[in-house]
Design a protein around this motif. Structure first.
Motif, PDB file in Angstrom:
ATOM      1  N   GLU A  68       0.830  -1.187   0.000  1.00 22.95           N
ATOM      2  CA  GLU A  68       0.000   0.000   0.000  1.00 22.95           C
ATOM      3  C   GLU A  68       0.874   1.250   0.000  1.00 22.95           C
ATOM      4  O   GLU A  68       2.030   1.196   0.435  1.00 22.95           O
ATOM      5  CB  GLU A  68      -0.927   0.010   1.232  1.00 22.95           C
ATOM      6  CG  GLU A  68      -1.961  -1.096   1.233  1.00 22.95           C
ATOM      7  CD  GLU A  68      -2.894  -1.001   2.427  1.00 22.95           C
ATOM      8  OE1 GLU A  68      -2.666  -0.131   3.299  1.00 22.95           O
ATOM      9  OE2 GLU A  68      -3.858  -1.785   2.479  1.00 22.95           O
ATOM     10  N   PRO A  69       0.332   2.397  -0.467  1.00 25.27           N
ATOM     11  CA  PRO A  69       1.112   3.646  -0.467  1.00 25.27           C
ATOM     12  C   PRO A  69       1.442   4.100   0.953  1.00 25.27           C
ATOM     13  O   PRO A  69       0.604   4.019   1.853  1.00 25.27           O
ATOM     14  CB  PRO A  69       0.169   4.649  -1.150  1.00 25.27           C
ATOM     15  CG  PRO A  69      -0.794   3.810  -1.911  1.00 25.27           C
ATOM     16  CD  PRO A  69      -0.972   2.562  -1.116  1.00 25.27           C
ATOM     17  N   ASP A  70       2.686   4.537   1.132  1.00 23.07           N
ATOM     18  CA  ASP A  70       3.096   5.074   2.422  1.00 23.07           C
ATOM     19  C   ASP A  70       2.425   6.426   2.644  1.00 23.07           C
ATOM     20  O   ASP A  70       2.333   7.245   1.735  1.00 23.07           O
ATOM     21  CB  ASP A  70       4.619   5.228   2.460  1.00 23.07           C
ATOM     22  CG  ASP A  70       5.109   5.672   3.813  1.00 23.07           C
ATOM     23  OD1 ASP A  70       5.099   6.885   4.087  1.00 23.07           O
ATOM     24  OD2 ASP A  70       5.510   4.801   4.613  1.00 23.07           O
ATOM     25  N   GLU A  71       1.918   6.663   3.863  1.00 21.96           N
ATOM     26  CA  GLU A  71       1.205   7.902   4.150  1.00 21.96           C
ATOM     27  C   GLU A  71       2.086   9.137   3.997  1.00 21.96           C
ATOM     28  O   GLU A  71       1.608  10.225   3.646  1.00 21.96           O
ATOM     29  CB  GLU A  71       0.637   7.857   5.575  1.00 21.96           C
ATOM     30  CG  GLU A  71      -0.454   6.813   5.766  1.00 21.96           C
ATOM     31  CD  GLU A  71      -1.016   6.835   7.175  1.00 21.96           C
ATOM     32  OE1 GLU A  71      -0.496   7.632   7.998  1.00 21.96           O
ATOM     33  OE2 GLU A  71      -1.962   6.075   7.454  1.00 21.96           O
ATOM     34  N   LYS A  72       3.390   8.992   4.231  1.00 21.25           N
ATOM     35  CA  LYS A  72       4.299  10.136   4.178  1.00 21.25           C
ATOM     36  C   LYS A  72       4.879  10.353   2.781  1.00 21.25           C
ATOM     37  O   LYS A  72       4.907  11.472   2.276  1.00 21.25           O
ATOM     38  CB  LYS A  72       5.440   9.948   5.181  1.00 21.25           C
ATOM     39  CG  LYS A  72       4.971   9.919   6.631  1.00 21.25           C
ATOM     40  CD  LYS A  72       6.145   9.734   7.576  1.00 21.25           C
ATOM     41  CE  LYS A  72       5.682   9.727   9.035  1.00 21.25           C
ATOM     42  NZ  LYS A  72       6.813   9.531   9.975  1.00 21.25           N
ATOM     43  N   THR A  73       5.337   9.278   2.146  1.00 22.64           N
ATOM     44  CA  THR A  73       6.016   9.410   0.852  1.00 22.64           C
ATOM     45  C   THR A  73       5.114   9.139  -0.342  1.00 22.64           C
ATOM     46  O   THR A  73       5.408   9.574  -1.452  1.00 22.64           O
ATOM     47  CB  THR A  73       7.228   8.466   0.797  1.00 22.64           C
ATOM     48  OG1 THR A  73       6.750   7.105   0.826  1.00 22.64           O
ATOM     49  CG2 THR A  73       8.157   8.693   1.982  1.00 22.64           C
ATOM     50  N   GLY A  74       4.048   8.422  -0.135  1.00 23.26           N
ATOM     51  CA  GLY A  74       3.162   8.067  -1.240  1.00 23.26           C
ATOM     52  C   GLY A  74       3.649   6.875  -2.041  1.00 23.26           C
ATOM     53  O   GLY A  74       2.964   6.401  -2.944  1.00 23.26           O
ATOM     54  N   LYS A  75       4.843   6.358  -1.724  1.00 22.61           N
ATOM     55  CA  LYS A  75       5.398   5.211  -2.439  1.00 22.61           C
ATOM     56  C   LYS A  75       4.843   3.911  -1.861  1.00 22.61           C
ATOM     57  O   LYS A  75       4.496   3.842  -0.681  1.00 22.61           O
ATOM     58  CB  LYS A  75       6.925   5.212  -2.337  1.00 22.61           C
ATOM     59  CG  LYS A  75       7.580   6.403  -3.018  1.00 22.61           C
ATOM     60  CD  LYS A  75       9.099   6.309  -2.906  1.00 22.61           C
ATOM     61  CE  LYS A  75       9.770   7.489  -3.591  1.00 22.61           C
ATOM     62  NZ  LYS A  75      11.256   7.432  -3.491  1.00 22.61           N
TER      63      LYS A  75
END
Length: 332
Positions: free
Chosen positions: A193-200
């Motif tokens: 899933e996308p990381d909340e901070k980086t979006g990666k």
């Protein structure tokens, strides 16, 4: 085909192969046919499956009796009864783990299945190590026996205390160090899933995976009790391992059958405590009486008697529980 008659850990290789083949068939049948898709298992189906596994475990004991003699058969049956009863105590902890993580019954089967596959390997390693130690240092059996007596007394004194999942240091460490999703993702253990901070995209573990780890950890803790218990009954690696595995194979079915009835087994932990004390103390009693060991038929009879008193006493003491619960719901 001469290798089939070569002894492996004191038992002909063909007997080991027969056991391994039977277990592999049962796991393949369960995983690939009966429960290919995750679903909630009803109490009726659970009791039928549990009865099937218990019957199979007892029948295997009859086969051991036929192949290896009366003493081996009785030792297997005693070990099977003890391990099955200790597995019932494990059900209390597993139920609390699933409750803590709010795991739906439809997903519990998946956790238990992978948990049992891990248990089969783990118990094999622990039993092999225990057998090697006992073979070279037979005095270790007295340490096992003393440990069982102490554990039984401790269980008697703490029988009313509930297992607190949230305070487990391993769980706290995992929650602090590993990225965990904020809820279940169906029956998945790992998700991207996308990381909340980086979006990666990032790999997360789910609460279902945490539940699996805690179930495996619970078995490690229970193995510390159960493996010394079976070695106090017999040091034959074949009997030790097969009785363990047949008791564990039916654990999933037994869990679904008894998880809804846990409140009815008020005195089970007390009975298990007395069983551990008996199994441990009989080694010292045998020495005092000048016996090589307490006769297997005596061990089996006393063990079954203690468990029967605990289970029947529990059911009698809580016979009105379900009626009272239903009455309270009606009055509301």
């Amino acid at each position: 085909m001469d290798f089939l008659w070569v002894d492996f850990l004191g038992t002909p290789s063909w007997m080991w192969l027969t056991f391994v083949s039977l277990v592999a068939f049962l796991l393949a049948l369960d995983l690939g046919v009966m429960h290919k898709e995750s679903r909630e298992i009803g109490i009726k189906e659970s009791f039928l499956l549990s009865g099937f596994y218990m019957t199979l475990g007892v029948a295997f004991g009859g086969w051991v009796w036929f192949q290896s003699g009366q003493q081996a058969g009785l030792e297997y049956l005693t070990g099977f009864v003890v391990e099955k009863s200790l597995a019932m105590d494990n059900i209390f902890v597993i139920a609390m783990i699933f409750g803590y993580f709010s795991i739906p019954r439809a997903y519990q089967h998946r956790v238990l299945l992978w948990g049992i596959l891990g248990v089969i390997v783990l118990r094999g390693v622990m039993i092999a190590a225990g057998a090697a130690i006992v073979e070279n240092y037979d005095w270790v059996l007295y340490l096992f026996a003393a440990f069982l007596v102490i554990t039984g007394i401790k269980m008697l004194l703490t029988a009313e205390q509930e297992h607190d999942v949230s305070s487990n240091p391993v769980l706290k460490f995992l929650q602090k160090r590993l990225p965990v999703t904020n809820g279940l993702r169906d029956e998945k253990f790992l998700v991207r899933e996308p990381d909340e901070k980086t979006g990666k995209l990032k790999t997360y573990i789910t609460p279902l995976f945490l539940a699996l780890i805690m179930v495996e950890l619970a078995d490690v803790i229970f193995a510390v009790d159960s493996i010394p218990a079976i070695f106090a009954i017999t040091t034959d690696p074949f009997i030790v391992y097969t009785s363990n595995i047949f008791a564990i194979l039916g654990l999933r079915a037994l869990y679904f059958a008894l998880s809804a009835l846990i409140h009815r087994f008020a005195y089970l932990k007390y009975a298990l405590s007395v069983v551990l004390i008996f199994i441990g103390s009989k080694i010292f009693v045998a020495d005092m009486l000048g016996l090589a060991k307490i006769p297997p038929v005596v061990s089996l009879s006393v063990t079954i008697g203690i468990l029967a008193v605990g289970i029947l006493g529990s059911l009698w003491a809580t016979r009105n529980t379900d009626k009272d619960d239903a009455k309270a719901v009606t009055e509301q």
